[in-house]
Design an enzyme around this catalytic site. Structure first.
Site, PDB file in Angstrom:
ATOM      1  N   TYR A 145       0.862  -1.177   0.000  1.00  0.00           N
ATOM      2  CA  TYR A 145       0.000   0.000   0.000  1.00  0.00           C
ATOM      3  C   TYR A 145       0.896   1.223   0.000  1.00  0.00           C
ATOM      4  CZ  TYR A 145      -3.336   3.536   1.688  1.00  0.00           C
ATOM      5  OH  TYR A 145      -4.112   4.662   1.827  1.00  0.00           O
ATOM      6  N   ASP A 240       9.501   2.740  -1.088  1.00  0.00           N
ATOM      7  CA  ASP A 240       8.493   3.446  -0.288  1.00  0.00           C
ATOM      8  C   ASP A 240       8.755   3.094   1.185  1.00  0.00           C
ATOM      9  OD1 ASP A 240       4.833   3.474  -0.053  1.00  0.00           O
ATOM     10  OD2 ASP A 240       6.429   4.459   1.087  1.00  0.00           O
ATOM     11  N   LYS A 268       5.278   9.658   8.259  1.00  0.00           N
ATOM     12  CA  LYS A 268       5.127   9.153   9.625  1.00  0.00           C
ATOM     13  C   LYS A 268       6.178   9.703  10.593  1.00  0.00           C
ATOM     14  CE  LYS A 268       2.736   5.117   7.788  1.00  0.00           C
ATOM     15  NZ  LYS A 268       1.369   5.068   8.343  1.00  0.00           N
TER      16      LYS A 268
HETATM   17  P1  KE4 Z   1      -0.511   8.498   4.302  1.00  0.00           P
HETATM   18  O1  KE4 Z   1      -1.077   9.198   3.093  1.00  0.00           O
HETATM   19  O2  KE4 Z   1      -1.540   7.636   5.026  1.00  0.00           O
HETATM   20  O3  KE4 Z   1       0.248   9.446   5.241  1.00  0.00           O
HETATM   21  O4  KE4 Z   1       0.646   7.492   3.821  1.00  0.00           O
HETATM   22  C1  KE4 Z   1       0.323   6.529   2.839  1.00  0.00           C
HETATM   23  C2  KE4 Z   1       1.305   5.377   2.934  1.00  0.00           C
HETATM   24  C3  KE4 Z   1       2.289   5.256   1.965  1.00  0.00           C
HETATM   25  N1  KE4 Z   1       3.191   4.244   1.997  1.00  0.00           N
HETATM   26  C4  KE4 Z   1       3.170   3.332   3.008  1.00  0.00           C
HETATM   27  C5  KE4 Z   1       4.189   2.230   3.013  1.00  0.00           C
HETATM   28  C6  KE4 Z   1       2.193   3.419   4.031  1.00  0.00           C
HETATM   29  O5  KE4 Z   1       2.189   2.487   5.023  1.00  0.00           O
HETATM   30  C7  KE4 Z   1       1.246   4.456   4.002  1.00  0.00           C
HETATM   31  C8  KE4 Z   1       0.155   4.598   5.040  1.00  0.00           C
HETATM   32  N2  KE4 Z   1       0.086   3.585   6.020  1.00  0.00           N
HETATM   33  C9  KE4 Z   1      -1.232   3.318   6.586  1.00  0.00           C
HETATM   34  C10 KE4 Z   1      -1.052   2.216   7.632  1.00  0.00           C
HETATM   35  N3  KE4 Z   1      -1.192   0.961   7.011  1.00  0.00           N
HETATM   36  C11 KE4 Z   1      -1.887   4.525   7.137  1.00  0.00           C
HETATM   37  C12 KE4 Z   1      -3.079   4.260   8.035  1.00  0.00           C
HETATM   38  C13 KE4 Z   1      -4.356   4.725   7.417  1.00  0.00           C
HETATM   39  O6  KE4 Z   1      -4.517   4.608   6.185  1.00  0.00           O
HETATM   40  O7  KE4 Z   1      -5.205   5.204   8.217  1.00  0.00           O
END
Ligand code: KE4
Length: 431
Positions: A145, A240, A268
């Site tokens: 993801y 990523d 993060k």
């Molecule tokens: P955000 O747009 O959620 O800040 O980041 C996207 C993203 C991109 N790449 C990786 C490897 C990620 O894990 C994420 C976001 N992680 C999720 C947790 N699995 C965010 C939690 C959520 O979607 O509420």
């Protein structure tokens, strides 16, 4: 059972105004049943919900809070920064300071751009790779993801996997057609794809340690093959590390594997709990970004002074020794989980890398998304609720990762292992 009446009332009210009563789907507890807890405050490794129940928190805002909640120094720095103003829409030295700190720890990021989320970071990195190579096709891996931009919402993990959606409605077919998806850790499949389409591919984007289908490390052979194939075909390799950066280890997965990507995305931890993402890498590529180059990227709150302050005051407190301590605790916790499962004759596979950990109710091996799919998610749901009732707050989905902070103590680890044993007693012995 702990009373969650206030959370239930809050959830009802929120559900009138926000889809699912939340601002991000995985928070809704849909995958584990029951209503989500509404959190009132956090301090160190603890969170307290609106019913005044306190929990040891292993979600930690899905990774950012490596120093735990409301770290004294971070809060103090933010209070002072807020009094100087919250945003200027003009450059500040804070952005340069955070970029310099990141570059020292992730040297492959020769240049970078700050953004406000991981989604923006990966979306921008994909556009940059396409613009730099003049190619449209991209490659991602099933169960990875990378945020919710259209090109990347194909066979994604995290909330997409949680709800069994493999491509979101609203993503035009053309976008999906430009995204090749390959099983994670499948060396033969990626070699075959490149043999056929190598010269059309702009980039490969990968979670070098996957965290959005539970924790699944990329094998050394898999990651080395990605590096070799992209180099041979003049495609870009994007790590990523939005989640694994500052989490898989102090220098991220590229520090562990000594494999250097062309571009890296972060998020993060570098925002310390405030909205920050970043993309960066080779200078010759990054110089193609506006206004130096022609490839467009912009953002009203990119490099926001408060977010930069939170990132700087978080990263300034990190060092390799701290990771050794945290990793020892994760190793002890995951060993305790395995022992508890074995004593209750429950098949379990436990993965951990650095401060990331997850458990699958699955005999294993678990090396890709299909393997994860064979996990007993119904058992996971019952087990999750038992842990919650014992004051242990873990990720509410089999397709997510748990974390640890520098504030978690050995006593917390002992208490968590006891809670796992009690949860097995409750779930297994009453089946
Ligand atoms: P955000 O747009 O959620 O800040 O980041 C996207 C993203 C991109 N790449 C990786 C490897 C990620 O894990 C994420 C976001 N992680 C999720 C947790 N699995 C965010 C939690 C959520 O979607 O509420």
């Amino acid at each position: 059972m702990r009373s969650i009446k206030q959370s239930q009332a809050a959830f009802k009210r929120a559900s009138q105004l926000m889809p699912g009563g939340v601002n991000s789907p995985v928070r809704a507890f849909k995958n584990v049943g029951g209503d989500p807890l509404f959190i009132q405050k956090g301090k160190k490794e603890y969170i307290t919900d609106v019913d005044k129940n306190t929990y040891i928190d292993y979600v930690l805002s899905w990774g950012p809070l490596i120093l735990g909640h409301a770290d004294d120094y971070v809060v103090k720095q933010l209070q002072a920064a807020a009094e100087r103003g919250t945003s200027y829409g003009a450059p500040t030295e804070l952005e340069t300071q955070l970029a310099e700190m990141i570059q020292k720890i992730v040297p492959s990021m020769e240049m970078m751009r700050m953004v406000s989320s991981g989604t923006e970071a990966t979306m921008s990195a994909i556009r940059l790779a396409r613009g730099y190579t003049h190619r449209d096709k991209i490659v991602k891996f099933i169960g990875n993801y990378h945020g919710h931009s259209d090109s990347l919402l194909v066979d994604a993990g995290s909330g997409m996997a949680t709800f069994g959606i493999n491509t979101s409605p609203g993503v035009p077919d053309e976008f999906a057609l430009d995204t090749y998806t390959v099983p994670y850790n499948d060396v033969a499949a990626i070699k075959a794809l490149f043999a056929q389409h190598g010269r059309e591919i702009a980039c490969v984007i990968v979670e070098p340690v996957a965290g959005n289908m539970g924790v699944i490390p990329g094998t050394p052979e898999f990651l080395k093959t990605l590096r070799q194939l992209t180099t041979e075909n003049d495609a870009l390799l994007i790590f990523d590390e939005v989640m694994s950066g500052f989490r898989a280890g102090y220098h991220g997965v590229q520090g562990l594997t000594k494999i250097t990507p062309d571009l890296t995305t972060l998020g993060k931890v570098i925002g310390g709990g405030l909205p920050v993402g970043a993309f960066g890498g080779r200078r010759d590529i990054m110089e193609e970004i506006t206004p130096e180059g022609q490839i467009y990227h912009a953002g009203t709150l990119s490099g926001n002074p408060l977010a930069m302050t939170a990132g700087i005051s978080t990263i300034s407190q990190l060092n390799p020794e701290l990771y050794v301590e945290m990793e020892k605790k994760v190793a002890r916790l995951t060993a305790g989980i395995k022992q508890a499962a074995n004593q209750h004759h429950v098949p379990v596979t436990v993965h951990h890398v650095g401060t990331m950990w997850s458990y699958f109710f699955n005999p294993g091996p678990v090396n890709n998304f299909d393997d994860v799919q064979r996990s007993d998610v119904a058992f996971f749901a019952r087990f999750f609720r038992q842990l919650l009732d014992q004051g242990i707050y873990t990720a509410p989905s089999q397709y997510e990762t748990n974390f640890l902070s520098s504030k978690h103590t050995d006593a917390d680890i002992d208490r968590t292992i006891d809670a796992f044993n009690a949860a097995f007693d409750a779930v297994v012995d009453h089946e």
